[in-house]
Design a protein around this motif. Structure first.
Motif, mmCIF file in Angstrom:
data_model
loop_
_atom_site.group_PDB
_atom_site.id
_atom_site.type_symbol
_atom_site.label_atom_id
_atom_site.label_comp_id
_atom_site.label_asym_id
_atom_site.label_seq_id
_atom_site.Cartn_x
_atom_site.Cartn_y
_atom_site.Cartn_z
ATOM 1 N N VAL A 144 -5.305 -0.272 8.952
ATOM 2 C CA VAL A 144 -5.845 0.103 8.124
ATOM 3 C C VAL A 144 -4.970 0.566 6.646
ATOM 4 C CG1 VAL A 144 -7.530 2.050 7.570
ATOM 5 C CG2 VAL A 144 -7.499 1.105 9.640
ATOM 6 N N ALA A 145 -5.109 0.295 5.801
ATOM 7 C CA ALA A 145 -3.820 0.263 4.657
ATOM 8 C C ALA A 145 -5.151 1.001 3.399
ATOM 9 C CB ALA A 145 -3.681 -1.039 3.453
ATOM 10 N N ARG A 146 -4.605 1.833 2.882
ATOM 11 C CA ARG A 146 -4.929 3.436 1.798
ATOM 12 C C ARG A 146 -4.257 3.292 0.876
ATOM 13 N NH1 ARG A 146 -5.633 5.155 7.368
ATOM 14 N NH2 ARG A 146 -3.428 5.932 6.772
ATOM 15 N N GLY A 147 -4.246 3.147 -0.908
ATOM 16 C CA GLY A 147 -3.963 4.068 -1.665
ATOM 17 C C GLY A 147 -3.290 2.662 -1.936
ATOM 18 N N VAL B 64 -3.788 -0.772 -2.145
ATOM 19 C CA VAL B 64 -3.915 -1.459 -1.529
ATOM 20 C C VAL B 64 -3.486 -2.763 -2.543
ATOM 21 C CG1 VAL B 64 -4.191 -2.825 0.530
ATOM 22 C CG2 VAL B 64 -4.608 -0.195 0.560
ATOM 23 N N THR C 104 -12.590 -1.852 0.548
ATOM 24 C CA THR C 104 -13.321 -0.793 -0.228
ATOM 25 C C THR C 104 -12.688 -1.382 -1.336
ATOM 26 O OG1 THR C 104 -13.862 0.104 1.835
ATOM 27 C CG2 THR C 104 -13.997 1.487 -0.676
ATOM 28 N N GLU D 139 -9.232 0.283 -2.938
ATOM 29 C CA GLU D 139 -8.716 1.785 -1.798
ATOM 30 C C GLU D 139 -8.306 1.753 -0.793
ATOM 31 O OE1 GLU D 139 -11.260 3.951 -3.389
ATOM 32 O OE2 GLU D 139 -11.217 4.246 -5.113
ATOM 33 N N GLN D 140 -8.939 0.986 -0.271
ATOM 34 C CA GLN D 140 -9.042 0.566 1.526
ATOM 35 C C GLN D 140 -8.724 -0.583 2.030
ATOM 36 O OE1 GLN D 140 -9.679 4.150 3.596
ATOM 37 N NE2 GLN D 140 -10.805 2.863 5.280
ATOM 38 N N ASP E 38 -9.838 -2.260 6.231
ATOM 39 C CA ASP E 38 -9.424 -2.213 7.531
ATOM 40 C C ASP E 38 -9.615 -3.685 8.276
ATOM 41 O OD1 ASP E 38 -9.787 -1.708 10.061
ATOM 42 O OD2 ASP E 38 -11.686 -0.080 9.585
ATOM 43 N N ALA F 188 0.485 -0.908 -0.798
ATOM 44 C CA ALA F 188 0.125 -0.091 -0.316
ATOM 45 C C ALA F 188 0.438 1.011 0.455
ATOM 46 C CB ALA F 188 -1.125 -0.044 1.374
#
Length: 768
Positions: free
Chosen positions: A91-94, A96, A122, A108-109, A111, A78
């Motif tokens: 929680v990973a964002r961007g 992923v 997500t 995108e994300q 949890d 991520a």
């Protein structure tokens, strides 16, 4: 067996996720972390451009993050990850990416809670391998991958998941041929999936909507669930929809339920049950009920009405080993309405079937002695109202295999049986003629070989037959209740030889190294003593039971056989094969009446008159390889009736094609009508079996019409397939059918791993 693809596709999406819940993160070294941790619980192994401690329990990894959970087989990639030490939450964002050995998921994300094994992806999409239990043939031999996407994808527990507002397909290519979209799908791995508001799209076009559907997921590639429906159209039946449900009861038994709906003909419902108790015990039974609507047809200005009716059909077989000595068998082929049987079945055998059969047997073997109890009831329908009943209800038989007597070259055997033989004629279910009787038979036999020469086989047999009949014929030929016992002695001598053999080498041939020619002369003498009361013997069903006493039959013939021995190929042994067989035989009768009951010749039943010389019978077989086999039979009458029987048939099997064809012609005499028939089929397999085609023909040459023509096609791609069948089934003018021919067309779509269903009236493709 049958697997619902809808569920299987989503199984792989979360196949590795439960690993997160197996054990807590292990401490990492300071060098691996890049700095010494300030808390007692350290970060998992990770790589990132930089990281920072947001709170005492929260670490933030930033830039090209690669996070591996100790003990797990997957990784997270991520742009940014927040990891909470106290709750094991990340929680990973961007950009992923979740990756393991089976595939990858992009989102995108994410949890995710490593402690509980639950989390949410997500705007996720990805591809996964379906699993090792999948049949690769359902995917045209390609890797069984599934592509999916969803607004949210939730892991609800160790084996439970939920996909919201998403879709999946096994067409893992830039432009998938099909996809299934759904509002929600709840998945219990190795059990089932439940989808709401499901929509099937082909090339982006919606083709099927269901508000809710249940699909199974099981790792044995055999599971309970609905089957893909099929569509058809027919001149007689109208448009048709067939739906099916497969029930995997357990590993040794299953069942299929089916419902057919026709716009003109009505509707039908049935089921099929199958079981395999052991390698020597198995069976199946099919039951189908059909409610036929009253239908009006107009042909050439003539209007006819096919009345409404309710009917059923049941077919089945069973072969069960009760013990090492005892075996039970059963068979049923019964239909209640001959009109429905002949009008709607697509299988040529069932469409011309006029006999109903119910039978069962129990057999046992004790050394040289075998015993059996057999029940068989046959009904032959000459019309919808008229029936002939025959069979044996029951027949009890005991046999003793040949045994050597007192060390001499004489072998003794005995056969005995008791049977109740029904023979009735019924009209509208009312018995109009009843010739039923009881019969008891005892037939001891002695056999003695007469030659020990290798080139000459000679055997002599003597049998004494005593038959008791509970009824007999009077002087006028009428059946009475007076009992009768018939007795006679039969003597038989059989000689084969002297056998002439020639063997020669074939050094110039590339495929054979040796040839062999065998000539076998045959001479058989049968003599039957006088039967004083033969005229009183009631013959009901089997002409072979009619014995002409005081008569001798002389049968003579010759058989030529050609063998070759193949040259040994690399890694294979040479093989010996009989590739040409030609035999000719004829029989002389001292009493011409014997010719009317000699079942050695096919033409006996339609012989116009008694003769002292049988037809000349020629049989031939040509089988040069395992891939080609041709047989023929000719019977030519020397008493002036000419060619009576001519049949020829051939089968061919190759890597990409197979076929068979047969022709038969019968004419008892020049004044009789000719009966001739052609039937055959051929199939073609291309592109590693992904494309198949079939053509079948049944042609009544004598009556000048094609009974049926069938063409079928199948195309199986990596992710989906298409099956279609077209058939023209013609009816003779004498059948009383309101139309001259029924034109039928069936089509079904196959999704990888998901079974399809065909109508109970038959079809080339589709299965139950």
């Amino acid at each position: 067996m049958i697997r619902s693809l809808y569920v299987v596709c989503l199984v792989c999406l979360w196949s590795a996720a439960p690993v997160l819940a197996q054990e807590p993160p292990a401490p990492a070294s300071a060098a691996a972390a890049g700095t010494e941790a300030t808390t007692t619980t350290r970060l998992p192994d990770q790589v990132s451009d930089r990281f920072e401690q947001v709170t005492a329990n929260q670490w933030r990894l930033i830039g090209n993050v690669e996070l591996a959970i100790p003990g797990a087989t997957f990784k997270f990639f991520a742009d940014e990850v927040d990891y909470y030490l106290d709750t094991s939450r990340l929680v990973a964002r961007g950009n992923v990416v979740f990756a393991d050995a089976d595939g990858r998921i992009a989102a995108e994300q994410v949890d995710f809670n490593a402690a509980t094994g639950t989390g949410t992806f997500t705007n996720a999409s990805g591809s996964m391998r379906i699993g090792s239990g999948v049949n690769l043939a359902d995917f045209a031999g390609k890797d069984p991958d599934v592509y999916f996407y969803g607004e949210t994808s939730e892991k609800l527990g160790p084996r439970r998941y939920k996909l919201t507002r998403g879709a999946f397909t096994t067409c893992v290519q830039p432009t998938p041929r099909w996809e299934v979209t759904s509002k929600t799908v709840t998945i219990n791995l190795d059990d089932y999936a439940f989808a709401r508001n499901m929509l099937l799209k082909v090339k982006g076009v919606p083709v099927l909507y269901l508000p809710a559907i249940y699909y199974p997921i099981q790792d044995d590639n055999r599971a309970t669930g609905f089957l893909l429906p099929s569509y058809g159209t027919s001149t007689l039946r109208g448009q048709a929809i067939t739906n099916g449900f497969f029930w995997a009861i357990d590993r040794s038994q299953d069942a299929t339920l089916v419902h057919d709906w026709y716009t003109q003909a009505g509707w039908g419902m049935g089921g099929e049950y199958r079981y395999v108790a052991s390698d020597q015990s198995q069976g199946n039974v099919r039951l189908y009920g059909f409610s036929r609507n009253e239908t009006t047809f107009t042909e050439d200005g003539v209007t006819s009405v096919l009345p409404a009716s309710n009917s059923f059909q049941i077919t089945g077989t069973a072969n069960h080993s009760l013990s090492t000595r005892l075996r039970a068998r059963g068979y049923v082929d019964y239909f209640s309405d001959i009109v429905t049987q002949h009008l709607y079945n697509q299988n040529i055998y069932q469409a011309t079937q006029s006999r109903r059969t119910i039978e069962g047997s129990l057999s046992a073997t004790f050394g040289a002695t075998s015993a059996s109890a057999h029940y068989q009831r046959n009904e032959y329908l000459t019309s919808a109202a008229s029936t002939n009943v025959y069979g044996s209800t029951p027949r009890v038989s005991v046999s003793v295999a040949p045994q050597m007597l007192f060390g001499t070259p004489i072998y003794a055997s005995v056969d005995t049986d008791f049977a109740r033989i029904p023979n009735q004629q019924l009209i509208d279910g009312v018995v109009t003629s009843d010739r039923t009787l009881n019969q008891m038979d005892l037939a001891p036999m002695l056999r003695m070989p007469l030659s020990r020469l290798t080139y000459l086989s000679a055997n002599a047999t003597a049998s004494y037959r005593t038959t008791y009949y509970s009824r007999s014929l009077d002087a006028d030929g009428d059946l009475t209740d007076t009992a009768l016992t018939r007795q006679f002695l039969s003597l038989r001598s059989e000689f084969i030889g002297p056998v002439l053999t020639k063997i020669w080498d074939t050094p110039t041939r590339a495929t054979t190294e040796r040839m062999k020619h065998v000539i076998e002369p045959t001479f058989i003498v049968d003599y039957t003593t006088e039967i004083a009361n033969q005229a009183q013997v009631p013959i009901l069903n089997d002409a072979s039971d009619y014995v002409v006493g005081g008569a001798t039959r002389l049968t003579y013939g010759i058989t030529n056989r050609l063998f070759y021995r193949s040259r040994p190929a690399e890694g294979e042994r040479s093989q010996t094969r009989e590739f040409v067989t030609i035999g000719v035989n004829q029989t002389f009768y001292t009493n011409p009446q014997s010719s009317l009951f000699d079942t050695t010749y096919v033409s006996y039943s339609r012989r116009p008159s008694a003769v002292d010389l049988s037809p000349i019978a020629l049989t031939a077989r040509f089988s040069p390889t395992l891939f080609l086999d041709t047989t023929a039979r000719v019977e030519y009458d020397v008493s002036g009736n000419g060619l009576q029987i001519f049949t020829v048939g051939s089968t061919m099997n190759a890597e990409r094609t197979s076929g068979n064809i047969s022709y038969s012609r019968q004419r008892p005499s020049p004044l009789s009508s000719v009966s001739s028939y052609v039937s055959g089929s051929s199939s073609l397999r291309l592109r590693d079996g992904r494309v198949t085609g079939l053509y079948a023909l049944s042609w009544d040459v004598a009556r000048g019409y094609v009974v049926s023509q069938t063409m079928a096609w199948s195309y199986m791609a990596q992710c989906c397939g298409f099956q279609a069948e077209a058939q023209i089934f013609s009816y003779p003018d004498s059948a009383g059918v309101p139309i001259p021919a029924d034109r039928r067309f069936n089509v079904s779509v196959v999704l990888a791993g998901l079974g399809s269903i065909s109508s109970f009236f038959g079809g080339t493709f589709g299965g139950r």
